[in-house]
Every structure is written in C-alpha cells, then in structure tokens.
Design a protein around this motif. Sequence first.
Motif, short mmCIF file in Angstrom:
data_model
loop_
_atom_site.label_atom_id
_atom_site.label_comp_id
_atom_site.label_asym_id
_atom_site.label_seq_id
_atom_site.Cartn_x
_atom_site.Cartn_y
_atom_site.Cartn_z
N TRP A 20 12.87 -1.55 17.11
CA TRP A 20 13.80 -2.65 17.30
C TRP A 20 15.23 -2.12 17.42
CZ3 TRP A 20 14.72 -6.94 19.31
CH2 TRP A 20 15.74 -7.80 18.88
N LEU A 21 15.56 -1.14 16.58
CA LEU A 21 16.89 -0.53 16.68
C LEU A 21 17.03 0.22 18.00
CD1 LEU A 21 19.65 0.17 15.53
CD2 LEU A 21 18.60 2.10 14.33
N THR A 22 15.98 0.90 18.43
CA THR A 22 15.99 1.58 19.73
C THR A 22 16.31 0.61 20.85
OG1 THR A 22 14.42 3.33 19.07
CG2 THR A 22 14.54 2.79 21.41
N LEU A 23 15.65 -0.54 20.85
CA LEU A 23 15.87 -1.54 21.89
C LEU A 23 17.29 -2.11 21.84
CD1 LEU A 23 12.48 -3.52 21.81
CD2 LEU A 23 13.21 -1.77 23.46
N LYS A 24 17.79 -2.35 20.62
CA LYS A 24 19.15 -2.89 20.48
C LYS A 24 20.18 -1.87 20.98
CE LYS A 24 18.98 -4.10 16.11
NZ LYS A 24 19.44 -4.67 14.80
N MET A 25 20.00 -0.62 20.61
CA MET A 25 20.92 0.42 21.08
C MET A 25 20.89 0.52 22.60
SD MET A 25 20.16 3.47 18.33
CE MET A 25 20.73 4.69 19.51
N ALA A 26 19.68 0.49 23.17
CA ALA A 26 19.54 0.60 24.62
C ALA A 26 20.18 -0.59 25.31
CB ALA A 26 18.07 0.70 24.99
N LYS A 84 36.29 8.89 13.86
CA LYS A 84 34.99 9.02 13.21
C LYS A 84 34.15 7.77 13.42
CE LYS A 84 32.86 10.43 8.84
NZ LYS A 84 33.12 10.85 7.44
N PHE A 85 32.90 7.98 13.79
CA PHE A 85 31.96 6.89 13.97
C PHE A 85 30.73 7.14 13.10
CE2 PHE A 85 34.14 7.29 18.09
CZ PHE A 85 34.66 6.00 18.22
N LYS A 86 30.10 6.06 12.67
CA LYS A 86 28.82 6.19 11.99
C LYS A 86 27.74 6.52 13.03
CE LYS A 86 29.85 3.31 7.99
NZ LYS A 86 29.44 2.13 7.16
N GLU A 87 26.54 6.80 12.55
CA GLU A 87 25.50 7.32 13.42
C GLU A 87 25.18 6.41 14.61
OE1 GLU A 87 25.32 7.14 10.20
OE2 GLU A 87 24.85 9.12 9.36
N VAL A 88 24.91 5.13 14.34
CA VAL A 88 24.51 4.23 15.41
C VAL A 88 25.62 4.00 16.43
CG1 VAL A 88 23.73 1.88 15.97
CG2 VAL A 88 22.71 3.11 14.03
N THR A 160 17.42 7.37 24.21
CA THR A 160 17.80 6.98 22.85
C THR A 160 17.12 7.85 21.80
OG1 THR A 160 16.04 5.31 22.78
CG2 THR A 160 18.23 4.56 23.48
N SER A 161 15.99 8.44 22.17
CA SER A 161 15.28 9.30 21.22
C SER A 161 16.10 10.52 20.82
CB SER A 161 13.93 9.75 21.80
OG SER A 161 14.13 10.52 22.97
N LEU A 162 17.06 10.91 21.67
CA LEU A 162 17.90 12.07 21.34
C LEU A 162 18.83 11.79 20.16
CD1 LEU A 162 18.93 13.24 24.93
CD2 LEU A 162 17.26 14.29 23.41
N ALA A 163 19.01 10.50 19.86
CA ALA A 163 19.87 10.13 18.73
C ALA A 163 19.28 10.58 17.40
CB ALA A 163 20.12 8.63 18.71
N VAL A 164 18.02 11.02 17.43
CA VAL A 164 17.39 11.50 16.20
C VAL A 164 18.14 12.71 15.63
CG1 VAL A 164 15.80 13.09 17.32
CG2 VAL A 164 15.13 12.01 15.15
N VAL A 165 18.84 13.44 16.49
CA VAL A 165 19.53 14.66 16.04
C VAL A 165 20.69 14.34 15.10
CG1 VAL A 165 18.88 15.95 18.10
CG2 VAL A 165 21.08 14.75 18.04
N ILE A 166 21.19 13.09 15.13
CA ILE A 166 22.25 12.72 14.19
C ILE A 166 21.72 11.69 13.18
CG2 ILE A 166 24.18 13.29 15.69
CD1 ILE A 166 24.42 10.34 16.42
N SER A 167 20.40 11.69 13.03
CA SER A 167 19.72 10.87 12.01
C SER A 167 19.88 9.37 12.21
CB SER A 167 20.20 11.25 10.60
OG SER A 167 19.92 12.61 10.33
N VAL A 168 19.95 8.94 13.45
CA VAL A 168 19.93 7.50 13.73
C VAL A 168 18.52 6.99 13.44
CG1 VAL A 168 20.09 5.72 15.53
CG2 VAL A 168 21.76 7.58 15.45
N PRO A 169 18.37 5.93 12.64
CA PRO A 169 17.03 5.47 12.24
C PRO A 169 16.31 4.69 13.33
CG PRO A 169 18.68 4.04 11.27
CD PRO A 169 19.44 5.15 11.97
#
Length: 216
Positions: A20-26, A84-88, A160-169
């Motif tokens: 769901w977070l993946t879809l929202k980010m996309a 500075k930005f948070k992960e998402v 969006t899967s690449l966001a895993v490198v900065i620990s996006v859930p």
Amino acid sequence: MDFIDAYSADNLTFLLNGFWLTLKMALIAIILSFILGGFVGTLRFAKIPVLSQILAMIVEIIRNLPLLLIIFFTFFALPEIGIKFKEVPAAIIALTIFEAAMISEIIRSGLTSIDKGQMEAARSSGLSYFQALWHIILPQALRRMVPPTVSQFISLLKDTSLAVVISVPELTHHAQIVYGQKSTYLVPILLFVALMYFVVNYTLSVLSRRLEVKRT
C-alpha cells in the motif's frame, strides 16, 4: 519452502501494508513527475532562448544518472547542506526528479511529432503561440504520449523497490523482514511480491493498449 506458514494472515497483512505504501509513493511521484515533466517538456519544445538549453542540459544529466544515486543524494547528501528529508519523502522526491526528466522527454518528443503545419495554421487563425500549443498541438500530442507515458509509470512503480536502500517500509523492505524470520519463507515471499508487482503492472499495460486501440 514453507508456503503455508509464509502465507499466514499476519505475514500477508504486513506485506500488503508495505505494498500500500509502494502504491501511494508511486501515485504521488507519478502525479508530481507528470506535472513537472509536462512543464519542462513544454518549455523545451517552445525553444525559449537560454532557458531551453539549460533545461535540456539538466534533463540529460538526470536521465543519465542511476536512480539509486539520486536516492542516495537526496537522503544522504542533501542533509550535509542543511536540507533533510525523512525516508518516504526523500524517496518520493528522488523518484519524482528522475521520472520528471523521463516524462519531459516523452512530452517534448510528442509535441515535436505533430506536423509543423498545425502550429502555422493555428497561428494564422489568430491564436497566440501558447494558445495554439494548448488548444491545438497538446491535445493531439497527448494521445501519442499515452503508451510511452504508461510504460514510464510502470517503470516508476518497479523503481520504488530501490527505496529499500534507505529503509523505506515499502513492499520489498517488508518482504525482507518476513523472509528474514525463516529461510524457508524466501521463495514463497518473493513469489508473492512478484505477483503483486505483476498484477498492477500488467493492468496498466492492458489499460495502455486499450487506450492505444481507441486512439487509432
């Protein structure tokens, strides 16, 4: 391979929350990149002295950089200069910048593909350059842009899967947590993740083909 335990209600709920977070980010990145890319692509097509050349250089630089590098730069480098930005948000900004560069080129190419006589005819009828662009050229170009734009949005969803490198859930991050619990979960969980991406991306592909058929 332990499919039964891997697909427990808790694990599936956890994975779906990540998806769901993946879809929202996309979705957010798609909207923002289309707006920004449309603006940049139109300005480049208009060939405004100096500005068009600067935008072209920026677009080419971004298009030729790995998205992963842009994510790293957004999350790790910008804080060094006080931004500075948070992960998402960092992931969304990186995706937007990268995809906007791609979309701008699609839009510029789409506008360029329209016969120059269309613009000349519109101008001779009394329309200004930007009125002709908005009312005559852009509607025709948009229909031609649908397939490559949808393809780019499909790539964005996968990226969006690449966001895993900065620990996006997101989905991939949650999948790592689940199959990290037990080695026998690896294959079942990865198959589930693959299915989630496939369903959404295939749906978008079918939609793109149907829109293309209607256009023709």
